[in-house]
Motif scaffolding. Structure first.
Motif, short mmCIF file in Angstrom:
data_model
loop_
_atom_site.label_atom_id
_atom_site.label_comp_id
_atom_site.label_asym_id
_atom_site.label_seq_id
_atom_site.Cartn_x
_atom_site.Cartn_y
_atom_site.Cartn_z
N VAL A 40 0.84 -1.20 0.00
CA VAL A 40 0.00 0.00 0.00
C VAL A 40 0.87 1.25 0.00
N GLY A 41 2.06 1.13 0.60
CA GLY A 41 3.00 2.24 0.58
C GLY A 41 2.72 3.31 1.60
N GLN A 42 1.79 3.07 2.51
CA GLN A 42 1.54 4.07 3.55
C GLN A 42 0.88 3.41 4.77
N THR A 43 1.05 4.07 5.88
CA THR A 43 0.19 3.85 7.03
C THR A 43 -0.51 5.18 7.26
N PRO A 44 -1.61 5.23 7.98
CA PRO A 44 -2.37 4.12 8.54
C PRO A 44 -3.17 3.38 7.48
N LEU A 45 -3.51 2.15 7.79
CA LEU A 45 -4.40 1.41 6.89
C LEU A 45 -5.16 0.33 7.63
N TYR A 46 -6.29 -0.03 7.04
CA TYR A 46 -7.06 -1.20 7.49
C TYR A 46 -6.72 -2.36 6.56
N ILE A 47 -6.53 -3.53 7.15
CA ILE A 47 -6.33 -4.75 6.35
C ILE A 47 -7.40 -5.76 6.76
N TYR A 48 -8.11 -6.28 5.79
CA TYR A 48 -9.13 -7.31 6.04
C TYR A 48 -8.69 -8.59 5.35
N ASP A 49 -8.99 -9.71 5.99
CA ASP A 49 -8.56 -11.01 5.47
C ASP A 49 -9.79 -11.78 4.96
N ARG A 50 -9.84 -11.92 3.64
CA ARG A 50 -10.94 -12.59 2.95
C ARG A 50 -11.18 -14.01 3.50
N GLN A 51 -10.06 -14.72 3.70
CA GLN A 51 -10.14 -16.10 4.16
C GLN A 51 -10.84 -16.20 5.53
N LEU A 52 -10.54 -15.24 6.40
CA LEU A 52 -11.14 -15.26 7.74
C LEU A 52 -12.65 -15.01 7.66
N ILE A 53 -13.06 -14.15 6.73
CA ILE A 53 -14.50 -13.89 6.55
C ILE A 53 -15.18 -15.17 6.05
N THR A 54 -14.54 -15.82 5.08
CA THR A 54 -15.08 -17.07 4.54
C THR A 54 -15.21 -18.13 5.64
N GLU A 55 -14.13 -18.26 6.45
CA GLU A 55 -14.15 -19.27 7.52
C GLU A 55 -15.25 -18.97 8.54
N ARG A 56 -15.44 -17.70 8.83
CA ARG A 56 -16.49 -17.33 9.78
C ARG A 56 -17.87 -17.74 9.26
N MET A 57 -18.09 -17.49 7.98
CA MET A 57 -19.37 -17.87 7.37
C MET A 57 -19.54 -19.39 7.37
N THR A 58 -18.46 -20.11 7.05
CA THR A 58 -18.53 -21.57 7.01
C THR A 58 -18.89 -22.13 8.38
N SER A 59 -18.24 -21.63 9.43
CA SER A 59 -18.51 -22.20 10.75
C SER A 59 -19.91 -21.80 11.23
N LEU A 60 -20.38 -20.62 10.86
CA LEU A 60 -21.75 -20.24 11.21
C LEU A 60 -22.77 -21.17 10.57
N ARG A 61 -22.57 -21.44 9.28
CA ARG A 61 -23.49 -22.33 8.56
C ARG A 61 -23.48 -23.72 9.18
N HIS A 407 -6.31 15.33 8.48
CA HIS A 407 -5.22 14.41 8.14
C HIS A 407 -5.60 13.57 6.92
N PRO A 408 -4.63 12.92 6.28
CA PRO A 408 -4.95 12.12 5.09
C PRO A 408 -5.92 10.97 5.42
N ALA A 409 -6.65 10.56 4.40
CA ALA A 409 -7.61 9.46 4.57
C ALA A 409 -6.88 8.15 4.81
N VAL A 410 -7.56 7.22 5.47
CA VAL A 410 -6.98 5.90 5.71
C VAL A 410 -7.25 5.02 4.49
N LYS A 411 -6.30 4.16 4.17
CA LYS A 411 -6.50 3.20 3.06
C LYS A 411 -7.08 1.90 3.59
N GLU A 412 -7.69 1.15 2.70
CA GLU A 412 -8.23 -0.17 3.05
C GLU A 412 -7.74 -1.19 2.04
N LEU A 413 -7.45 -2.38 2.54
CA LEU A 413 -6.99 -3.46 1.67
C LEU A 413 -7.67 -4.74 2.10
#
Ligand SMILES: *Cc1c(COP(=O)(O)O)cnc(C)c1O
Length: 415
Positions: A40-61, A407-413
């Protein structure tokens, strides 16, 4: 035997190990955090993990009865890529504005599986929702009249659900949104009479929306509210003329943020839901919907900032970072919390240190409210190290006053 498998299932939900530390460095999936930040080349940023979202949905189902449909309440994290990913995993999306509605449509969710709740929908929003043919959760009789008029003007019959303000509340909830006087929904006791007049409106009645509260870690409280919600839905359904298709029983599943918070045990909640589905055979052909926000995304995200300065003030060690409450209001304790408590924090270091230091981490804003961590024992950090706030996938960027102080906006990935 049964008990053991229940425990095993619950273990899926044990949190905080999602972003493991190895030799002083935090990992996102198989990548060291520093590498991800370099992308991303900067901080601050939010990072989300696709796999963790998928796993959460799988275990809920896995845990919940098969009949339960799951919706994602987009306000928890409306990043388009996150919504797109979840759109492929859930049965529907719940939106709270026209902006969110367009994101949901862009994500490919069929309009019939999008519902729109919110106590102050403007004329423009109602018309847009009717034109899009999504489901409107009606919050007042006035709103119903406006929907009726706009539907006629557009030559369409709007799909509506009636949002109910029950006379009970979700106990031990982070945020209560039902019981007593509330701006949300129509008071339950007014509904039988309104239902007898519903045929006067040119709308298609799809069902009830009964949402009681948010951020709940107590299985008993959720079971109690589900019992009451089914009972109320059964009562109300007796006043419905004709048929209807769905009952949205709300959500409220919480995630642990603070020391002492216990992971929500869903096993008894799921067993109770199964019992209710059997006890109310009249709902056999109805869709039973649970809508969740933070439970689906909250633990799958981190907020990352960089240490800019380090100082000692009268015996207290301070780390000053480039991130703060302008990006992460809820971590600062100013988003509905009564007392500020620390979210789980990690330091990702350039040079590993096993020495702990009692540390207060603050952001760059000129207000004492801008605190990321208060007096926590953290590994001794240096300028340039990364400070990571866990449990930050929900109510982060979009729930924060990003323009405060310019201040500058935060990035998301989303990885
Ligand atoms: C905010 C909200 C949700 C999501 O709440 P979470 O605590 O994020 O699960 C669900 N439904 C409605 C109606 C809401 O307003």
């Amino acid at each position: 035997m049964k008990k053991q498998s229940a425990q095993k299932k619950s273990a899926h939900h044990v949190s905080l190990n999602y972003f493991p530390m190895k030799k002083g460095r935090l990992f996102v999936g198989d990548k060291p955090l520093e590498q991800v930040v370099a992308m991303v080349g900067q901080t601050p940023l939010y990072i989300y993990d696709r796999q963790l979202i998928t796993e959460r949905m799988t275990s809920l189902r896995e845990i919940l009865p098969e009949k339960i449909q799951l919706h994602y309440a987009m306000k928890a994290n409306p990043m388009p890529a996150v919504v797109q990913h979840l759109a492929s995993l859930v049965d529907g999306l719940d939106v709270a504005s026209q902006g969110e509605m367009l994101t949901a449509i862009n994500a490919g969710m069929p309009p019939g599986n999008i519902s729109f709740a919110g106590p102050g929908k403007t004329d423009a929003e109602l018309k847009a929702a009717i034109a899009a043919q999504i489901v409107l959760n009606v919050e007042s009789e006035n709103e119903l009249r406006r929907i009726d008029a706009f539907g006629k003007a557009l030559g369409l019959t709007p799909d509506i659900a009636l949002r109910v303000n029950p006379d009970f509340e979700l106990k031990s909830s982070g945020m209560k949104m039902s019981g007593g006087a509330k701006q949300f929904g129509i008071d339950a006791e007014l509904l039988p009479e309104l239902l007898t007049r519903l045929a006067e409106f040119s709308v298609h009645f799809v069902g009830f929306h009964i949402f009681s509260g948010s951020q709940n870690l107590n299985s008993e409280a959720l079971m109690d509210v589900h019992n009451k919600t089914f009972e109320l839905a059964a009562q109300l359904s007796e006043s419905v003329q004709g048929d209807f298709g769905q009952i949205n029983i709300g959500g409220g599943f919480g995630i642990p943020y603070f020391p002492g918070d216990k992971v929500l045990d869903l096993q008894p909640v799921a067993e109770n839901l199964q019992r209710l589905l059997t006890a109310y055979p009249q709902f056999k052909d109805k869709e039973i919907i649970i809508e969740l926000g933070r439970y689906l995304v909250g633990e799958a995200g981190i907020y990352v900032s960089k240490v800019i300065d380090k100082k000692d003030s009268r015996g207290q060690n301070y780390l000053i970072t480039d991130g703060g409450l302008h990006h992460h209001l809820s971590n600062s304790g100013n988003f509905g919390q009564v007392i500020r408590k620390n979210y789980p924090v990690r330091i990702s270091q350039r040079k590993e240190s096993s020495v702990l230091e009692n540390t207060t981490v603050v952001g760059p804003l000129c207000t004492p409210l801008d605190t990321l961590a208060n007096k926590m024992d953290l590994p001794k950090a240096e300028i340039g190290d990364l400070v990571v706030i866990l449990q930050s996938g929900a109510y982060g960027k979009s729930a924060s006053p990003e323009h405060f102080l310019g201040h500058p906006a935060v990035k998301e990935l989303l990885l």
